[in-house]
Design a protein around this motif. Structure first.
Motif, PDB file in Angstrom:
ATOM      1  N   ILE A   1       0.849  -1.049   0.070  1.00 29.78           N
ATOM      2  CA  ILE A   1      -0.015   0.011   0.114  1.00 29.78           C
ATOM      3  C   ILE A   1       0.919   1.272   0.170  1.00 29.78           C
ATOM      4  N   MET A   2       1.916   1.225   1.002  1.00 33.82           N
ATOM      5  CA  MET A   2       2.527   2.467   0.758  1.00 33.82           C
ATOM      6  C   MET A   2       3.452   2.591  -0.302  1.00 33.82           C
ATOM      7  N   ILE A   3       3.950   1.663  -0.990  1.00 36.28           N
ATOM      8  CA  ILE A   3       4.352   1.440  -2.339  1.00 36.28           C
ATOM      9  C   ILE A   3       3.544   1.973  -3.253  1.00 36.28           C
ATOM     10  N   ALA A   4       2.455   1.644  -3.340  1.00 37.13           N
ATOM     11  CA  ALA A   4       1.387   2.191  -4.096  1.00 37.13           C
ATOM     12  C   ALA A   4       1.052   3.795  -4.230  1.00 37.13           C
ATOM     13  N   GLN A   5       1.120   4.244  -2.818  1.00 42.55           N
ATOM     14  CA  GLN A   5       1.047   5.507  -2.513  1.00 42.55           C
ATOM     15  C   GLN A   5       2.127   6.565  -3.077  1.00 42.55           C
ATOM     16  N   PHE A   6       3.338   5.740  -2.757  1.00 40.48           N
ATOM     17  CA  PHE A   6       4.468   6.354  -3.355  1.00 40.48           C
ATOM     18  C   PHE A   6       4.594   6.764  -4.765  1.00 40.48           C
ATOM     19  N   LEU A   7       4.173   5.721  -5.432  1.00 36.16           N
ATOM     20  CA  LEU A   7       4.097   5.540  -6.965  1.00 36.16           C
ATOM     21  C   LEU A   7       3.056   6.621  -7.354  1.00 36.16           C
ATOM     22  N   ALA A   8       1.961   6.749  -6.553  1.00 31.48           N
ATOM     23  CA  ALA A   8       0.845   7.599  -7.108  1.00 31.48           C
ATOM     24  C   ALA A   8       1.278   9.071  -6.890  1.00 31.48           C
ATOM     25  N   GLN A   9       2.116   9.235  -5.773  1.00 30.51           N
ATOM     26  CA  GLN A   9       2.740  10.643  -5.705  1.00 30.51           C
ATOM     27  C   GLN A   9       3.734  11.064  -6.862  1.00 30.51           C
ATOM     28  N   ILE A  10       4.186   9.950  -7.282  1.00 34.38           N
ATOM     29  CA  ILE A  10       5.394  10.142  -8.447  1.00 34.38           C
ATOM     30  C   ILE A  10       4.506  10.491  -9.662  1.00 34.38           C
ATOM     31  N   GLU A  11       3.318   9.730  -9.898  1.00 33.11           N
ATOM     32  CA  GLU A  11       2.505   9.960 -11.056  1.00 33.11           C
ATOM     33  C   GLU A  11       1.860  11.120 -11.185  1.00 33.11           C
ATOM     34  N   ARG A  12       1.354  11.645  -9.799  1.00 34.88           N
ATOM     35  CA  ARG A  12       1.011  13.070 -10.001  1.00 34.88           C
ATOM     36  C   ARG A  12       1.933  14.164 -10.288  1.00 34.88           C
ATOM     37  N   PHE A  13       3.349  14.075  -9.768  1.00 32.80           N
ATOM     38  CA  PHE A  13       4.390  14.746 -10.034  1.00 32.80           C
ATOM     39  C   PHE A  13       4.598  14.812 -11.445  1.00 32.80           C
ATOM     40  N   LEU A  14       4.482  13.639 -12.286  1.00 33.37           N
ATOM     41  CA  LEU A  14       4.765  13.536 -13.522  1.00 33.37           C
ATOM     42  C   LEU A  14       3.812  14.260 -14.540  1.00 33.37           C
ATOM     43  N   GLU A  15       2.586  14.093 -14.060  1.00 30.78           N
ATOM     44  CA  GLU A  15       1.121  14.640 -14.901  1.00 30.78           C
ATOM     45  C   GLU A  15       1.445  16.236 -14.557  1.00 30.78           C
ATOM     46  N   ARG A  16       1.634  16.644 -13.288  1.00 29.55           N
ATOM     47  CA  ARG A  16       1.598  18.230 -13.009  1.00 29.55           C
ATOM     48  C   ARG A  16       2.558  19.112 -13.784  1.00 29.55           C
ATOM     49  N   TYR A  17       3.894  18.296 -13.657  1.00 25.85           N
ATOM     50  CA  TYR A  17       4.796  19.141 -14.369  1.00 25.85           C
ATOM     51  C   TYR A  17       5.288  18.564 -15.914  1.00 25.85           C
ATOM     52  N   GLN A  18       4.835  17.568 -16.284  1.00 20.81           N
ATOM     53  CA  GLN A  18       4.960  17.036 -17.552  1.00 20.81           C
ATOM     54  C   GLN A  18       6.139  16.675 -17.650  1.00 20.81           C
ATOM     55  N   VAL A  19       6.821  15.833 -16.959  1.00 19.88           N
ATOM     56  CA  VAL A  19       7.988  15.034 -16.893  1.00 19.88           C
ATOM     57  C   VAL A  19       7.796  13.715 -17.370  1.00 19.88           C
ATOM     58  N   THR A  20       8.517  13.204 -18.345  1.00 16.61           N
ATOM     59  CA  THR A  20       8.623  12.120 -18.581  1.00 16.61           C
ATOM     60  C   THR A  20       9.306  11.092 -17.531  1.00 16.61           C
ATOM     61  N   PRO A  21       8.810   9.728 -17.400  1.00 19.33           N
ATOM     62  CA  PRO A  21       9.171   8.965 -16.389  1.00 19.33           C
ATOM     63  C   PRO A  21      10.965   8.593 -16.414  1.00 19.33           C
ATOM     64  N   SER A  22      11.363   8.696 -17.572  1.00 19.39           N
ATOM     65  CA  SER A  22      12.787   8.548 -17.599  1.00 19.39           C
ATOM     66  C   SER A  22      13.524   9.606 -17.103  1.00 19.39           C
ATOM     67  N   VAL A  23      12.957  11.052 -17.782  1.00 20.63           N
ATOM     68  CA  VAL A  23      13.687  11.958 -16.893  1.00 20.63           C
ATOM     69  C   VAL A  23      13.585  12.375 -15.559  1.00 20.63           C
ATOM     70  N   PHE A  24      12.467  11.971 -14.872  1.00 19.62           N
ATOM     71  CA  PHE A  24      12.200  11.979 -13.691  1.00 19.62           C
ATOM     72  C   PHE A  24      13.173  10.982 -13.076  1.00 19.62           C
ATOM     73  N   GLY A  25      13.306   9.808 -13.279  1.00 18.67           N
ATOM     74  CA  GLY A  25      14.266   8.801 -12.434  1.00 18.67           C
ATOM     75  C   GLY A  25      15.745   9.310 -12.778  1.00 18.67           C
ATOM     76  N   GLU A  26      16.287  10.013 -13.869  1.00 20.47           N
ATOM     77  CA  GLU A  26      17.625  10.276 -14.199  1.00 20.47           C
ATOM     78  C   GLU A  26      17.699  11.441 -13.265  1.00 20.47           C
ATOM     79  N   GLN A  27      16.956  12.347 -13.203  1.00 21.29           N
ATOM     80  CA  GLN A  27      17.197  13.492 -12.459  1.00 21.29           C
ATOM     81  C   GLN A  27      17.030  13.460 -10.832  1.00 21.29           C
ATOM     82  N   SER A  28      16.140  12.567 -10.440  1.00 21.59           N
ATOM     83  CA  SER A  28      15.954  12.264  -8.991  1.00 21.59           C
ATOM     84  C   SER A  28      16.888  11.424  -8.415  1.00 21.59           C
ATOM     85  N   ILE A  29      17.371  10.288  -9.246  1.00 21.43           N
ATOM     86  CA  ILE A  29      18.367   9.429  -8.281  1.00 21.43           C
ATOM     87  C   ILE A  29      19.118   8.829  -9.543  1.00 21.43           C
TER      88      ILE A  29
END
Length: 88
Positions: free
Chosen positions: A6-34
């Motif tokens: 459940i916590m992992i799902a919530q964490f992923l949902a938080q990321i998905e909201r960030f991706l949508e809000r800021y129009q960031v691709t998943p690969s760019v997000f991962g590269e920039q964050s970690i």
């Protein structure tokens, strides 16, 4: 994080909201964050992140949101300062 699904799902949902809000691709997000362009894809496939990874990502998202808010505020201020004063 304890690998609670459940916590992992919530964490992923938080990321998905960030991706949508800021129009960031998943690969760019991962590269920039970690520095892992496959991170979001792996989470979507069920990867269980370590607690320190979750903390790093959340810290990066908070810093990025603050940075973007400051840029937006600065741009708005610049636009307002460029508008001519109109005497009423």
């Amino acid at each position: 994080m304890g690998y609670d699904p459940i916590m992992i799902a919530q964490f992923l949902a938080q990321i998905e909201r960030f991706l949508e809000r800021y129009q960031v691709t998943p690969s760019v997000f991962g590269e920039q964050s970690i520095n892992d362009s496959g991170f979001v894809f792996d989470l979507r496939r069920g990867r269980s992140p370590r607690l320190n990874t979750v903390e790093r990502v959340q810290k990066w998202m908070a810093a990025e949101e603050s940075r973007r808010a400051a840029l937006k505020k600065r741009k708005r201020r610049n636009v307002q300062s460029q508008q001519p004063d109109v005497a009423a």
